[in-house]
Design a protein around this motif. Structure first.
Motif, PDB file in Angstrom:
ATOM      1  N   LEU A  16       4.016   5.764  -5.368  1.00  0.00           N
ATOM      2  CA  LEU A  16       4.135   5.799  -6.821  1.00  0.00           C
ATOM      3  C   LEU A  16       3.130   6.767  -7.442  1.00  0.00           C
ATOM      4  O   LEU A  16       3.455   7.490  -8.398  1.00  0.00           O
ATOM      5  N   VAL A  17       1.915   6.787  -6.913  1.00  0.00           N
ATOM      6  CA  VAL A  17       0.908   7.726  -7.413  1.00  0.00           C
ATOM      7  C   VAL A  17       1.360   9.171  -7.180  1.00  0.00           C
ATOM      8  O   VAL A  17       1.309  10.017  -8.091  1.00  0.00           O
TER       9      VAL A  17
ATOM     10  N   ARG B 120       0.830  -1.212   0.000  1.00  0.00           N
ATOM     11  CA  ARG B 120       0.000   0.000   0.000  1.00  0.00           C
ATOM     12  C   ARG B 120       0.861   1.259   0.000  1.00  0.00           C
ATOM     13  O   ARG B 120       0.599   2.206  -0.750  1.00  0.00           O
ATOM     14  N   ILE B 121       1.904   1.277   0.840  1.00  0.00           N
ATOM     15  CA  ILE B 121       2.759   2.461   0.931  1.00  0.00           C
ATOM     16  C   ILE B 121       3.470   2.716  -0.388  1.00  0.00           C
ATOM     17  O   ILE B 121       3.536   3.855  -0.877  1.00  0.00           O
ATOM     18  N   SER B 122       4.004   1.650  -1.003  1.00  0.00           N
ATOM     19  CA  SER B 122       4.735   1.825  -2.257  1.00  0.00           C
ATOM     20  C   SER B 122       3.810   2.279  -3.382  1.00  0.00           C
ATOM     21  O   SER B 122       4.193   3.126  -4.205  1.00  0.00           O
TER      22      SER B 122
ATOM     23  N   VAL C  29       9.244   1.874  -7.925  1.00  0.00           N
ATOM     24  CA  VAL C  29       8.777   0.844  -8.861  1.00  0.00           C
ATOM     25  C   VAL C  29       9.392  -0.507  -8.513  1.00  0.00           C
ATOM     26  O   VAL C  29       8.714  -1.553  -8.574  1.00  0.00           O
ATOM     27  N   ALA C  30      10.663  -0.525  -8.137  1.00  0.00           N
ATOM     28  CA  ALA C  30      11.308  -1.784  -7.745  1.00  0.00           C
ATOM     29  C   ALA C  30      10.616  -2.403  -6.534  1.00  0.00           C
ATOM     30  O   ALA C  30      10.405  -3.622  -6.478  1.00  0.00           O
ATOM     31  N   VAL C  31      10.247  -1.567  -5.562  1.00  0.00           N
ATOM     32  CA  VAL C  31       9.535  -2.072  -4.385  1.00  0.00           C
ATOM     33  C   VAL C  31       8.153  -2.588  -4.778  1.00  0.00           C
ATOM     34  O   VAL C  31       7.706  -3.641  -4.305  1.00  0.00           O
TER      35      VAL C  31
END
Length: 395
Positions: free
Chosen positions: A40-41, A34-36, A307-309
């Motif tokens: 990203l948004v 959720r955090i990642s 993005v990697a996460v």
């Protein structure tokens, strides 16, 4: 009174006072997802506005900064940050080791026997950027932006082929709607289509009319954008498979270091030296740079790390939904910050994107099977009658 339960089934009320409660691995993974995705948004939304400002506002008589130099600096930034995070992890797991020993461990983890596998996504990313450049050079903005959204569907296709991901018909409908919705929103940023003086008939005619470039160039651009969409989906899914298959033995930041390291070579030799070498020799490497440009580079590097996460703890489909939502957020924010009018097609596209997100993440209603339930009850009655008759015979 309801009693909260922990992940292992132990009620919190039964724990001794002062006991430390640890979240279950599943709960921790969902939190990271959720955090990642939220990051990203936010990152993508901010990057669109900052990059637009950096590319359209020059400093006095200085030329506009070169995108190839910015790409190289982004890769260097991601490499340094990933190296720092991996060094921190090694410091925590090998506190008793000397710094020289930890440096050797870091070197061995980055240049391990399987590090060559990261050459493939690095080369694919370079090929994708080259194809995008060819497509933009031979297609008008509307045709490119609409067609390039096929990368959402190609990502799902390669997820099915390489990762064995299953997609329901409801989710396929959501993905098609997402592709169309993002395409509609992207059209709103295209030159003449964003002009408020055009009527809806003129905008529609602009979307469906033949391109102004020659047919051969248009065919070349169309093939390039289709190949770029396929390459984008393959690259993302290949990197996801590589990270998830080795996440237990190789850390995420080691993979990110490897990817950034191998991406330096095409960014340096193809982008900086071959493509823009003459301009850099004439004006300098940092010509046109300003604090806004540095902020753009920082946001791009942050996006690569986030993005990697997302790929490691979620998947590329969730990443595409987050990126699509960020496009909607960025256009809404642009309307507020830059006072740009919201067009009908962009508003409709935003609504379609939100509908697609709801359809993809919502669960279908449960099916009611009356006949199997009736048969099960009949079977239970037959078993009860048979048991009563067996007891009677026994007596």
């Amino acid at each position: 009174m309801a009693v909260a339960m922990l992940g292992n089934g132990v009620p919190k009320a039964d724990l001794p006072r002062g006991a430390v409660v640890h979240a279950s691995p599943r709960h921790w993974q969902l939190s990271i997802q959720r955090i990642s995705l939220i990051l990203l948004v936010v990152q993508n939304s901010a990057l669109v506005m900052v990059m637009h400002y950096s590319r359209n506002n020059t400093i006095g008589s200085q030329p506009r900064y070169l995108a190839s130099t910015a790409v190289l600096l982004v890769e260097i930034t991601k490499l340094l940050v990933s190296l720092g995070l991996e060094s921190h992890n090694l410091h925590k797991s090998h506190r008793s080791s000397a710094p020289s020993e930890r440096a050797v461990l870091l070197y061995r983890s980055v240049f391990a026997a399987d590090s060559w596998k990261l050459i493939v996504p690095a080369a694919l990313y370079t090929l994708q950027n080259s194809l995008v450049y060819v497509a933009i050079s031979n297609l008008d903005a509307v045709a490119f932006q609409v067609t390039y959204q096929l990368k959402i569907l190609t990502t799902v296709l390669f997820s099915i082929l390489l990762l064995g991901k299953s997609i329901s018909s409801r989710q396929w409908l959501a993905l098609i709607l997402l592709t169309c919705g993002v395409a509609l929103v992207q059209i709103s940023g295209s030159g003449s289509l964003s002009s408020p003086e055009l009527s809806w008939r003129e905008r529609l005619a602009s979307c469906i009319q033949a391109p102004t470039v020659p047919t051969s160039n248009a065919s070349k651009g169309l093939l390039a954008v289709l190949a770029a969409s396929l390459t984008s989906g393959l690259t993302c899914v290949y990197f996801e498979k590589l990270v998830k298959d080795s996440l237990a033995s190789v850390s995420l930041w080691t993979r990110n270091v490897q990817l950034s390291f191998f991406s330096l070579f095409p960014a340096l030799f193809i982008g900086v030296l071959w493509q823009d070498g003459a301009a850099i020799a004439r004006d300098g490497f940092f010509a046109g740079y300003s604090p806004v440009v540095w902020l753009t580079i920082a946001l791009q590097a942050l996006g690569g790390l986030v993005v990697a996460v997302c790929i490691a703890y979620a998947d590329n489909v969730a990443k595409n939904f987050a990126a699509s939502l960020s496009i909607v957020v960025s256009y809404a924010a642009s309307a507020l910050v830059f006072r740009t009018p919201l067009m009908f097609h962009s508003t409709s596209g935003a609504a379609v994107v939100l509908l697609a997100m709801y359809l993809y993440n919502s669960r279908p209603p449960p099916r009611i099977h009356l006949l199997p339930i009736a048969n099960e009850r009949m079977h239970e009655k037959e078993e009860a009658i048979a048991s009563v008759m067996a007891i009677g015979r026994h007596r």
